[in-house]
Design an enzyme around this catalytic site. Structure first.
Site, PDB file in Angstrom:
ATOM      1  N   LYS A  70      41.581  57.392   7.086  1.00  0.00           N
ATOM      2  CA  LYS A  70      40.590  56.199   7.014  1.00  0.00           C
ATOM      3  C   LYS A  70      39.299  56.889   7.458  1.00  0.00           C
ATOM      4  CE  LYS A  70      40.495  51.633   6.472  1.00  0.00           C
ATOM      5  NZ  LYS A  70      41.360  51.063   5.552  1.00  0.00           N
TER       6      LYS A  70
ATOM      7  N   ASP B 166      37.399  49.297   1.401  1.00  0.00           N
ATOM      8  CA  ASP B 166      37.817  48.411   2.433  1.00  0.00           C
ATOM      9  C   ASP B 166      36.605  47.390   2.672  1.00  0.00           C
ATOM     10  OD1 ASP B 166      40.096  48.375   4.799  1.00  0.00           O
ATOM     11  OD2 ASP B 166      38.177  48.012   5.799  1.00  0.00           O
TER      12      ASP B 166
HETATM   13  P1  NDP Z   1      35.726  42.296   2.084  1.00  0.00           P
HETATM   14  O1  NDP Z   1      34.500  42.986   2.746  1.00  0.00           O
HETATM   15  O2  NDP Z   1      35.772  41.948   0.565  1.00  0.00           O
HETATM   16  O3  NDP Z   1      35.682  40.838   2.621  1.00  0.00           O
HETATM   17  C1  NDP Z   1      35.936  40.836   4.210  1.00  0.00           C
HETATM   18  C2  NDP Z   1      36.094  39.155   4.485  1.00  0.00           C
HETATM   19  O4  NDP Z   1      36.185  39.216   5.828  1.00  0.00           O
HETATM   20  C3  NDP Z   1      34.834  38.518   4.165  1.00  0.00           C
HETATM   21  O5  NDP Z   1      34.785  37.055   3.885  1.00  0.00           O
HETATM   22  C4  NDP Z   1      33.931  38.720   5.483  1.00  0.00           C
HETATM   23  O6  NDP Z   1      32.931  37.710   5.709  1.00  0.00           O
HETATM   24  C5  NDP Z   1      35.235  38.574   6.607  1.00  0.00           C
HETATM   25  N1  NDP Z   1      34.956  39.284   7.674  1.00  0.00           N
HETATM   26  C6  NDP Z   1      34.718  40.636   7.770  1.00  0.00           C
HETATM   27  N2  NDP Z   1      34.374  40.899   8.954  1.00  0.00           N
HETATM   28  C7  NDP Z   1      34.399  39.947   9.867  1.00  0.00           C
HETATM   29  C8  NDP Z   1      34.434  39.579  11.203  1.00  0.00           C
HETATM   30  N3  NDP Z   1      33.955  40.535  12.126  1.00  0.00           N
HETATM   31  N4  NDP Z   1      34.578  38.306  11.499  1.00  0.00           N
HETATM   32  C9  NDP Z   1      34.984  37.306  10.763  1.00  0.00           C
HETATM   33  N5  NDP Z   1      35.046  37.487   9.362  1.00  0.00           N
HETATM   34  C10 NDP Z   1      34.844  38.791   8.984  1.00  0.00           C
HETATM   35  O7  NDP Z   1      37.017  43.106   2.673  1.00  0.00           O
HETATM   36  P2  NDP Z   1      38.554  43.189   2.097  1.00  0.00           P
HETATM   37  O8  NDP Z   1      38.718  41.817   1.497  1.00  0.00           O
HETATM   38  O9  NDP Z   1      38.334  44.289   1.260  1.00  0.00           O
HETATM   39  O10 NDP Z   1      39.380  43.364   3.351  1.00  0.00           O
HETATM   40  C11 NDP Z   1      39.741  42.548   4.207  1.00  0.00           C
HETATM   41  C12 NDP Z   1      40.787  42.914   5.058  1.00  0.00           C
HETATM   42  O11 NDP Z   1      41.852  43.449   4.411  1.00  0.00           O
HETATM   43  C13 NDP Z   1      40.259  44.151   5.986  1.00  0.00           C
HETATM   44  O12 NDP Z   1      41.175  43.852   7.434  1.00  0.00           O
HETATM   45  C14 NDP Z   1      40.870  45.314   5.381  1.00  0.00           C
HETATM   46  O13 NDP Z   1      41.063  46.471   6.225  1.00  0.00           O
HETATM   47  C15 NDP Z   1      42.181  44.762   4.809  1.00  0.00           C
HETATM   48  N6  NDP Z   1      42.763  45.242   3.633  1.00  0.00           N
HETATM   49  C16 NDP Z   1      41.811  45.533   2.593  1.00  0.00           C
HETATM   50  C17 NDP Z   1      42.433  46.278   1.284  1.00  0.00           C
HETATM   51  C18 NDP Z   1      41.767  46.451   0.092  1.00  0.00           C
HETATM   52  O14 NDP Z   1      42.313  46.991  -0.977  1.00  0.00           O
HETATM   53  N7  NDP Z   1      40.487  45.918   0.165  1.00  0.00           N
HETATM   54  C19 NDP Z   1      43.700  47.132   1.506  1.00  0.00           C
HETATM   55  C20 NDP Z   1      44.491  46.618   2.642  1.00  0.00           C
HETATM   56  C21 NDP Z   1      43.940  45.975   3.726  1.00  0.00           C
HETATM   57  P3  NDP Z   1      31.428  38.253   5.555  1.00  0.00           P
HETATM   58  O15 NDP Z   1      31.145  38.138   4.089  1.00  0.00           O
HETATM   59  O16 NDP Z   1      30.789  36.998   6.309  1.00  0.00           O
HETATM   60  O17 NDP Z   1      31.356  39.416   6.395  1.00  0.00           O
END
Ligand code: NDP
Length: 448
Positions: free
Chosen positions: A128, A168
């Site tokens: 990671k 991510d």
């Molecule tokens: P994105 O950046 O596309 O979206 C993240 C979302 O979560 C946004 O809506 C964001 O809001 C919100 N968010 C982020 N940080 C915070 C925080 N500290 N507090 C509250 N809300 C928060 O990321 P992903 O959708 O790709 O990833 C989301 C989760 O899924 C993560 O935990 C990631 O590790 C996990 N994941 C992702 C994969 C992938 O293929 N993308 C694969 C497996 C797991 P805002 O826009 O306001 O920041």
């Protein structure tokens, strides 16, 4: 020494060696504590040094990323890559760009990734990386300059048979495109397998964008199936509105669910008529705006400041898809009180340990992230296969393979849980099934 003493000794050692790494210590404890029955059945593995080695990254890289902002000012961020375990294949895991990124968060994610990748059955080790760079409010040129500066150091540590990063939080197709372009330029090499999540025109795979969200819903379909239910007419709450959340909503809706709420880091929206996903996609994928903008198009919906209260909305299924520790004991109690039957993690470790324990105790069927959200990395594995073959599979072919992998992951976690006499504990099932594969490969390869 018995299993319990062995595990406790390693946990104590990890805490001592990594003080202040809250997230990493949490992840280690969560996995190790569920391995006691495994070591009870395999006591001969206690003195093989497996746990001692598996909690220590094979390599950690930590570097300066200096770049110029639009005003010509020098900005400095920290870059990280942790190459945690390569027993099953090249290191594989995403890059996160978010101001909260630090060594502990990257290590917790890398540690989880080892077992998640093992569960996919594809030959991938765990890694990671990322940076404390905050993409919010940056211009496209700033994003590009940052990505190039980041890759100007990372390139020497990665490769299609060495370490293959992906996206991510904060890293989507745009960022992968800039990083891949720069890698290609400085290496003078079109080695597509070095990054996944690429654009379709230069080696990306169809379904990669949708994969984590779709995969999560395929996983939940298996959970529902086991209790003779389907998604039809279920009320679903999804947190987040990023990549994982959007495609979880899309697939759940296509299976007949009514998704009534989602969030971003500022607050959540509630739409009792069911969310209009086209509006959410426009806000998040096109305008890169805030989820509160939903009310511009759908004034009858409600917006509430603060993302944690989303769990007070009554629902049948809750899918936390934003970030770590976003669903705590309070949220778990509200979900249980309102009759929620299934919780499955789209994000990595979004539920605190107390929340998970509460779900297990109150018979909420719980899908842990390392199994439920493995569809993203599984499809990254399929992207690597297509790159090696120099072929592109159709959307349907990749989607079919993704669905099959998610079914197999579910079966593997479920069968293991049944085998260990705790049939509804998919946390135990996923941890033991993933760990066993990595441990066997480590044993076969000698002391490294
Ligand atoms: P994105 O950046 O596309 O979206 C993240 C979302 O979560 C946004 O809506 C964001 O809001 C919100 N968010 C982020 N940080 C915070 C925080 N500290 N507090 C509250 N809300 C928060 O990321 P992903 O959708 O790709 O990833 C989301 C989760 O899924 C993560 O935990 C990631 O590790 C996990 N994941 C992702 C994969 C992938 O293929 N993308 C694969 C497996 C797991 P805002 O826009 O306001 O920041």
């Amino acid at each position: 020494m018995n299993s319990q003493e062995y595990i406790q000794e390693i946990i104590t050692q990890v805490e001592k060696r990594n003080p202040n790494e809250v997230e990493f210590n949490h992840a280690v404890k969560e996995v190790l504590n569920s391995l006691e029955p495994y070591f009870n059945r395999n006591p001969h593995l206690i003195n093989k040094g497996i746990l001692e080695r598996i909690v220590e990254p094979e390599r950690q890289i930590y570097f300066r990323v200096a770049w110029l902002d639009d005003l010509g000012k020098v900005q400095v961020n920290r870059g990280f890559r942790v190459q945690f375990n390569s027993a099953l294949g090249p290191y594989k895991g995403g890059l996160r760009f978010h101001p909260s990124v630090n060594q502990s968060i990257i290590k917790f994610l890398g540690f989880e990734q080892i077992f998640k990748n093992a569960l996919t059955t594809l030959p991938m080790g765990g890694g990671k990386g990322g940076s404390d760079f905050d993409p919010k409010g940056k211009s496209d040129n700033e994003i590009m300059r940052f990505c190039q500066a980041f890759m100007s150091e990372l390139y020497r540590h990665i490769g299609s048979d060495v370490d293959v990063p992906a996206g991510d939080i904060g890293v989507g197709a745009r960022e992968i495109g800039y990083m891949y372009g720069y890698y290609k330029k400085i290496q003078n090499l079109h080695t597509q397998g070095v990054l996944t999540g690429k654009g379709i025109l230069y080696g990306g795979s169809l379904v990669r964008t949708q994969a984590t969200g779709y995969g999560l819903v395929y996983f939940v379909e298996n959970m529902l199936n086991d209790i003779n239910e389907t998604f039809k007419n279920k009320q679903v709450v999804v947190s987040g509105s990023g990549n994982v959340a959007i495609y979880a909503i899309e697939k759940a809706q296509s299976l007949g669910a009514k998704v009534i709420a989602c969030s971003d880091s500022n607050g959540y929206i509630y739409d009792k008529n069911g969310l209009d996903l086209n509006v959410i996609k426009k806000i998040k994928e096109v305008n890169r705006g805030r989820i509160s903008d939903y009310l511009i198009d759908i004034p009858n919906a409600t917006y509430v400041e603060g993302f944690r209260n989303i769990w007070s909305i009554p629902c049948d299924i809750a899918l936390p898809c934003a970030t770590q520790d976003e669903l705590d004991l309070d949220g778990a109690q509200q979900l249980v009180k309102n009759g929620c039957k299934i919780v499955a993690e789209g994000a990595n470790m979004p539920c605190t340990q107390e929340a998970v324990n509460y779900f297990l105790k109150h018979y909420v069927y719980f899908g842990p992230g390392k199994a439920a959200n493995a569809g993203g990395v599984a499809t990254s594995g399929l992207e690597m296969s297509q790159n090696s073959l120099r072929l592109s599979w159709t959307f349907e072919e990749v989607d079919q393979k993704l669905k099959q992998i998610m079914n197999e992951i579910y079966q593997s976690a479920k069968t293991t849980a049944v085998n260990y006499n705790d049939p509804n504990n998919l946390v135990l099932g996923a941890n033991i099934a993933g760990f066993n594969k990595v441990a066997q490969a480590m044993l076969a390869q000698g002391i490294l």
